[in-house]
Design a protein around this motif. Structure first.
Motif, short mmCIF file in Angstrom:
data_model
loop_
_atom_site.label_atom_id
_atom_site.label_comp_id
_atom_site.label_asym_id
_atom_site.label_seq_id
_atom_site.Cartn_x
_atom_site.Cartn_y
_atom_site.Cartn_z
N LYS A 77 2.43 6.58 -4.88
CA LYS A 77 3.15 6.05 -6.04
C LYS A 77 3.66 4.63 -5.77
CE LYS A 77 6.90 7.21 -9.27
NZ LYS A 77 7.55 5.88 -9.19
N GLU B 167 2.35 2.47 -3.70
CA GLU B 167 1.19 1.57 -3.71
C GLU B 167 0.76 1.26 -5.14
OE1 GLU B 167 -1.88 3.35 -1.30
OE2 GLU B 167 -1.40 1.97 0.33
N THR B 168 0.79 2.27 -6.00
CA THR B 168 0.40 2.06 -7.39
C THR B 168 1.38 1.13 -8.09
OG1 THR B 168 -0.54 4.30 -7.45
CG2 THR B 168 -0.11 3.22 -9.57
N ASP B 169 2.66 1.32 -7.85
CA ASP B 169 3.67 0.44 -8.45
C ASP B 169 3.52 -1.00 -7.96
OD1 ASP B 169 4.67 2.62 -9.76
OD2 ASP B 169 6.32 2.98 -8.36
N GLU B 170 3.18 -1.15 -6.69
CA GLU B 170 3.01 -2.50 -6.15
C GLU B 170 1.82 -3.20 -6.78
OE1 GLU B 170 2.42 -4.66 -1.79
OE2 GLU B 170 2.88 -2.53 -1.92
N VAL B 171 0.74 -2.45 -7.00
CA VAL B 171 -0.45 -3.03 -7.66
C VAL B 171 -0.12 -3.45 -9.08
CG1 VAL B 171 -2.77 -2.50 -8.50
CG2 VAL B 171 -2.09 -1.80 -6.20
N GLU B 172 0.64 -2.61 -9.79
CA GLU B 172 1.02 -2.93 -11.17
C GLU B 172 1.89 -4.17 -11.23
OE1 GLU B 172 -0.03 -1.54 -13.95
OE2 GLU B 172 -1.28 -0.12 -12.86
N LEU B 173 2.80 -4.31 -10.25
CA LEU B 173 3.65 -5.50 -10.22
C LEU B 173 2.85 -6.77 -9.96
CD1 LEU B 173 6.76 -4.17 -8.22
CD2 LEU B 173 6.69 -4.84 -10.63
N ARG B 174 1.83 -6.66 -9.12
CA ARG B 174 0.99 -7.83 -8.84
C ARG B 174 0.20 -8.24 -10.08
NH1 ARG B 174 -1.48 -6.34 -2.84
NH2 ARG B 174 0.48 -6.69 -1.68
N LYS B 175 -0.19 -7.28 -10.87
CA LYS B 175 -0.92 -7.60 -12.10
C LYS B 175 -0.06 -8.36 -13.08
CE LYS B 175 -4.23 -3.76 -11.95
NZ LYS B 175 -4.71 -2.52 -12.60
N LEU B 176 1.23 -8.03 -13.09
CA LEU B 176 2.16 -8.71 -14.00
C LEU B 176 2.47 -10.13 -13.52
CD1 LEU B 176 4.66 -5.79 -14.66
CD2 LEU B 176 2.88 -6.61 -16.17
#
Length: 264
Positions: A253, A255-264
């Motif tokens: 979770k 790791e997934t949140d970190e990826v989403e933040l990088r997309k933003l």
């Protein structure tokens, strides 16, 4: 900077009193019930550890965790169950009540200890926690001992004549040193793991002790004891798998949140 009286009374003292209550009530209960019944009843401390862990938000509620605790409590009772003898005072209500109260105090003190280790700036490591908790605990046990046994039972005990003063003092110091090292390890474990993990690790120690006593000393185990050993071992594996799966999900979770933040 010294700890303030208000902070000591609100955070340190409750932990000290819970620890003293656990030790004192456990020891006095042996005057009324047998060791086998005590061991069986004390397994309920695992339930209290979970209960107070949930109450103080040290644990997240999960139905599998509740099932693990219930099954393990039952399997440990099977593991230590011994047939009563004529000399056993197995069902003294006062002794049973004392053990259950000690089990509750045990769950409470581990919850308080983990809160101290995680949230109190004065007790962020094992040594400082013992330093602050021990004085009030010793004082409470001293008062408890005077009320229950009195000073004369200590000074006039037969062991002073049988073993001598030096040997008797060493018999008190050496177990005290071992208890200190055990407590130090337990407190250190609480800084990196959940409070219920410590209790289950203690049960794992009991499994190993009973198994080795059977192999080395030839202690006889009944069918119920053997089934309890196997079931307890399986439940420990189940708990470890549960923790591994839980930690893996949390890591995924993050790791997934970190990826989403990088997309933003």
């Amino acid at each position: 900077m010294p700890i303030g009286p208000a902070l000591y009374a609100s955070q340190i003292l409750p932990c000290s009193l819970a620890l003293a209550g656990d030790i004192g009530l456990s020891n006095v209960s042996f005057k009324f019930i047998s060791l086998s019944l005590y061991t069986m009843l004390k397994t309920s401390s695992l339930v209290f550890v979970l209960l107070f862990g949930l109450l103080f938000r040290l644990e997240k509620f999960h139905i599998r965790l509740v099932l693990i605790v219930v099954v393990m409590s039952g399997s440990v009772m099977m593991m230590v169950k011994k047939p009563p003898t004529a000399s056993d005072q197995n069902y003294n209500p006062l002794g049973i009540l004392m053990v259950l109260a000690a089990a509750m105090m045990s769950g409470l003190r581990w919850a308080f200890t983990q809160l101290l280790l995680k949230h109190n700036e004065y007790t962020r490591n094992s040594i400082s926690t013992i330093f602050f908790v021990s004085p009030a605990m010793c004082g409470a046990l001293l008062v408890f001992g005077f009320l229950i046994e009195g000073w004369s039972n200590f000074t006039q005990s037969q062991i002073w004549d049988d073993k001598g003063v030096a040997t008797t003092i060493m018999l008190m110091i050496f177990p005290g040193f071992l208890a200190f090292m055990m407590t130090l390890c337990e407190f250190k474990l609480l800084t990196v793991a959940q409070v219920i993990t410590l209790s289950i690790a203690g049960i794992g120690k009991e499994v190993l002790t009973i198994a080795l006593s059977s192999v080395i000393f030839g202690d006889t185990l009944s069918l119920i004891n053997c089934l309890g050993l196997v079931l307890t071992f399986v439940t420990i594996l189940w708990y470890n798998y549960f923790r591994y799966h839980e930690n893996h999900n949390e890591y995924t979770k993050l790791e997934t949140d970190e990826v989403e933040l990088r997309k933003l």
